[in-house]
Design a protein around this motif. Structure first.
Motif, PDB file in Angstrom:
ATOM      1  N   LYS A  32       3.766 -13.853   4.227  1.00  0.00           N
ATOM      2  CA  LYS A  32       3.333 -13.472   2.889  1.00  0.00           C
ATOM      3  C   LYS A  32       4.042 -14.337   1.851  1.00  0.00           C
ATOM      4  CE  LYS A  32       6.523  -9.492   2.757  1.00  0.00           C
ATOM      5  NZ  LYS A  32       6.585  -8.017   2.606  1.00  0.00           N
ATOM      6  N   PRO A  33       3.624 -14.249   0.591  1.00  0.00           N
ATOM      7  CA  PRO A  33       4.106 -15.203  -0.418  1.00  0.00           C
ATOM      8  C   PRO A  33       5.621 -15.334  -0.545  1.00  0.00           C
ATOM      9  CG  PRO A  33       2.201 -14.070  -1.275  1.00  0.00           C
ATOM     10  CD  PRO A  33       2.518 -13.425   0.040  1.00  0.00           C
ATOM     11  N   MET A  34       6.352 -14.233  -0.605  1.00  0.00           N
ATOM     12  CA  MET A  34       7.789 -14.346  -0.825  1.00  0.00           C
ATOM     13  C   MET A  34       8.507 -14.938   0.376  1.00  0.00           C
ATOM     14  SD  MET A  34       8.487 -13.687  -3.915  1.00  0.00           S
ATOM     15  CE  MET A  34       6.917 -14.486  -4.280  1.00  0.00           C
ATOM     16  N   ASN A  56      -8.384  -6.012  -1.223  1.00  0.00           N
ATOM     17  CA  ASN A  56      -7.420  -5.513  -2.211  1.00  0.00           C
ATOM     18  C   ASN A  56      -7.570  -6.237  -3.547  1.00  0.00           C
ATOM     19  OD1 ASN A  56      -5.170  -7.628  -2.633  1.00  0.00           O
ATOM     20  ND2 ASN A  56      -5.172  -7.474  -0.405  1.00  0.00           N
ATOM     21  N   GLY A  57      -8.162  -7.427  -3.509  1.00  0.00           N
ATOM     22  CA  GLY A  57      -8.422  -8.144  -4.750  1.00  0.00           C
ATOM     23  C   GLY A  57      -9.718  -7.728  -5.416  1.00  0.00           C
ATOM     24  N   SER A 108      -7.653  -0.819  -1.691  1.00  0.00           N
ATOM     25  CA  SER A 108      -6.995  -1.428  -2.854  1.00  0.00           C
ATOM     26  C   SER A 108      -5.525  -1.721  -2.584  1.00  0.00           C
ATOM     27  CB  SER A 108      -7.105  -0.512  -4.071  1.00  0.00           C
ATOM     28  OG  SER A 108      -6.262   0.627  -3.924  1.00  0.00           O
ATOM     29  N   ILE A 109      -5.000  -1.211  -1.465  1.00  0.00           N
ATOM     30  CA  ILE A 109      -3.582  -1.400  -1.144  1.00  0.00           C
ATOM     31  C   ILE A 109      -3.322  -2.859  -0.782  1.00  0.00           C
ATOM     32  CG2 ILE A 109      -1.695  -0.737   0.390  1.00  0.00           C
ATOM     33  CD1 ILE A 109      -3.141   1.955   0.772  1.00  0.00           C
ATOM     34  N   ASP A 110      -2.379  -3.450  -1.483  1.00  0.00           N
ATOM     35  CA  ASP A 110      -2.025  -4.850  -1.227  1.00  0.00           C
ATOM     36  C   ASP A 110      -0.995  -4.889  -0.108  1.00  0.00           C
ATOM     37  OD1 ASP A 110      -1.318  -7.468  -1.223  1.00  0.00           O
ATOM     38  OD2 ASP A 110      -0.855  -7.615  -3.355  1.00  0.00           O
ATOM     39  N   ARG A 111      -1.434  -5.244   1.091  1.00  0.00           N
ATOM     40  CA  ARG A 111      -0.561  -5.227   2.267  1.00  0.00           C
ATOM     41  C   ARG A 111       0.098  -6.578   2.543  1.00  0.00           C
ATOM     42  NH1 ARG A 111      -4.697  -1.545   3.410  1.00  0.00           N
ATOM     43  NH2 ARG A 111      -3.924   0.462   4.220  1.00  0.00           N
ATOM     44  N   ASP A 112      -0.244  -7.579   1.744  1.00  0.00           N
ATOM     45  CA  ASP A 112       0.249  -8.918   2.070  1.00  0.00           C
ATOM     46  C   ASP A 112       0.752  -9.703   0.867  1.00  0.00           C
ATOM     47  OD1 ASP A 112      -2.139  -9.812   0.783  1.00  0.00           O
ATOM     48  OD2 ASP A 112      -3.221  -9.577   2.669  1.00  0.00           O
ATOM     49  N   SER A 141      -0.785 -10.348  -1.983  1.00  0.00           N
ATOM     50  CA  SER A 141      -1.837 -11.218  -2.533  1.00  0.00           C
ATOM     51  C   SER A 141      -1.790 -12.618  -1.926  1.00  0.00           C
ATOM     52  CB  SER A 141      -1.726 -11.303  -4.062  1.00  0.00           C
ATOM     53  OG  SER A 141      -1.906 -10.029  -4.651  1.00  0.00           O
ATOM     54  N   ILE A 142      -1.684 -12.660  -0.596  1.00  0.00           N
ATOM     55  CA  ILE A 142      -1.527 -13.942   0.091  1.00  0.00           C
ATOM     56  C   ILE A 142      -2.730 -14.855  -0.096  1.00  0.00           C
ATOM     57  CG2 ILE A 142      -2.423 -13.070   2.297  1.00  0.00           C
ATOM     58  CD1 ILE A 142       0.375 -15.698   1.732  1.00  0.00           C
ATOM     59  N   LEU A 143      -3.932 -14.282  -0.215  1.00  0.00           N
ATOM     60  CA  LEU A 143      -5.115 -15.112  -0.416  1.00  0.00           C
ATOM     61  C   LEU A 143      -5.015 -15.893  -1.724  1.00  0.00           C
ATOM     62  CD1 LEU A 143      -7.988 -16.093   0.172  1.00  0.00           C
ATOM     63  CD2 LEU A 143      -8.846 -13.932  -0.749  1.00  0.00           C
ATOM     64  N   ASP A 144      -4.717 -15.197  -2.815  1.00  0.00           N
ATOM     65  CA  ASP A 144      -4.592 -15.871  -4.109  1.00  0.00           C
ATOM     66  C   ASP A 144      -3.411 -16.834  -4.113  1.00  0.00           C
ATOM     67  OD1 ASP A 144      -6.776 -14.498  -5.168  1.00  0.00           O
ATOM     68  OD2 ASP A 144      -5.530 -12.804  -5.753  1.00  0.00           O
TER      69      ASP A 144
END
Length: 306
Positions: free
Chosen positions: A151-153, A183-184, A194-198, A200-203
């Motif tokens: 994931k992003p972080m 989720n987006g 709607s729960i962001d589980r990752d 916002s890895i796509l964006d």
């Protein structure tokens, strides 16, 4: 086959990648036929991992393609490391370096085009990853680097120390496993999707020009089964079959075309060892679904719109 740039690199890759996790299910002649058929289809990007068949899959592939300098210059090889079966995940410098040496030996090559870190290591020391990447790049053993299932972080933590661009992120994604999209779509809605589980890895990957490589593009759940032809998804299969008939292609082609229609310019990893099925997947590169068709498939899978 159509190609895209892998991440921010100059490496041109076919939009469909050949996953070699199951190549050990084929006999010698079958493996040779499969690899040659992939090349004939323009699918010259082969995805491996050091844990596939405990390394056997890489060896079988190298024998099947009759690896030589002339063969090597016409193919793109990606492999992954970082999983120690039955023990842990390991992104230590020592493990990464040893893993790559083993991969190169089994693939009978001097270098990898792409190396991915397979699954997040909770004990990662990014300074060690940076040292390993630097050493591998300087030695000419790896040309490009990426991650898988991050994931992003986690990527940002690596980027604080790693100077090489992260060009790819291999993530689970299919029509029925589409939370990174859902989720987006369902922002600020009181629904499960709607729960962001990752994170916002796509964006994130789109913002940073990291190529997403969807794995298990035909699976639902966590390896619970294939949604194509499944009585668990009657509406989805009806819609896919309807659109497949319109384009005179198979349902397999439409399932991959759905991923390729997304403007993130993804590169699905195809795990089949069936030549006809691989051919159907490759045909998806020439099918561009309309916006309406894409959303019809999305909702037919049970994904909701606000």
């Amino acid at each position: 086959m159509k190609t895209i740039k892998l991440g921010t690199s100059s490496l041109e890759v076919p939009v469909v990648a050949v996953g070699c996790m199951r190549i050990n299910s084929l006999d010698k002649n079958g493996a040779e036929r499969f690899v040659q058929s992939a090349l004939d289809l323009g699918a010259n990007f082969f995805d491996h991992a050091d844990i596939y068949g405990a390394g056997e899959c890489e060896e079988i592939f190298a024998d099947a393609i009759h690896m030589s300098p002339s063969v090597r210059e016409n193919i793109i090889l990606q492999s992954k490391c970082g999983i120690r079966p039955g023990i842990s995940f390991d992104f230590s410098k020592e493990h990464i370096l040893n893993s790559v040496d083993g991969i190169l030996k089994r693939l009978k090559t001097d270098y990898l085009d792409v190396l991915l870190l397979h699954r997040p290591d909770a004990l990662v020391e990014p300074e060690e990853v940076a040292e390993a990447f630097e050493q591998l790049e300087k030695a000419g053993k790896v040309r490009h680097f990426g991650v898988s299932n991050q994931k992003p972080m986690q990527i940002e933590l690596l980027k604080k120390f790693v100077k090489q661009p992260i060009v790819a992120n291999q993530l689970q994604l299919s029509i029925t496993n589409a939370n990174m999209i859902s989720n987006g779509v369902n922002v600020n809605m009181e629904v499960d999707s709607s729960i962001d589980r990752d994170g916002s890895i796509l964006d994130y990957c789109r913002l940073h020009d990291i190529t997403i490589q969807p794995w298990s593009p035909f699976q639902y759940g966590f390896f619970e089964g294939v949604f194509l032809g499944s009585d668990k998804f009657p509406e989805l299969n009806k819609k896919i079959d309807e659109i497949a008939a319109k384009y005179s292609v198979s349902n397999t082609t439409i399932a991959i075309a759905w991923l390729l229609r997304h403007p993130a310019q993804m590169q699905p990893i195809i795990g089949t060892m069936n030549i006809d099925r691989l051919d159907d997947c490759v045909k998806a590169a020439d099918v561009v679904l309309t916006r309406e068709e894409w959303y019809e498939i999305y909702t037919a899978a049970g994904n909701i719109l606000p």
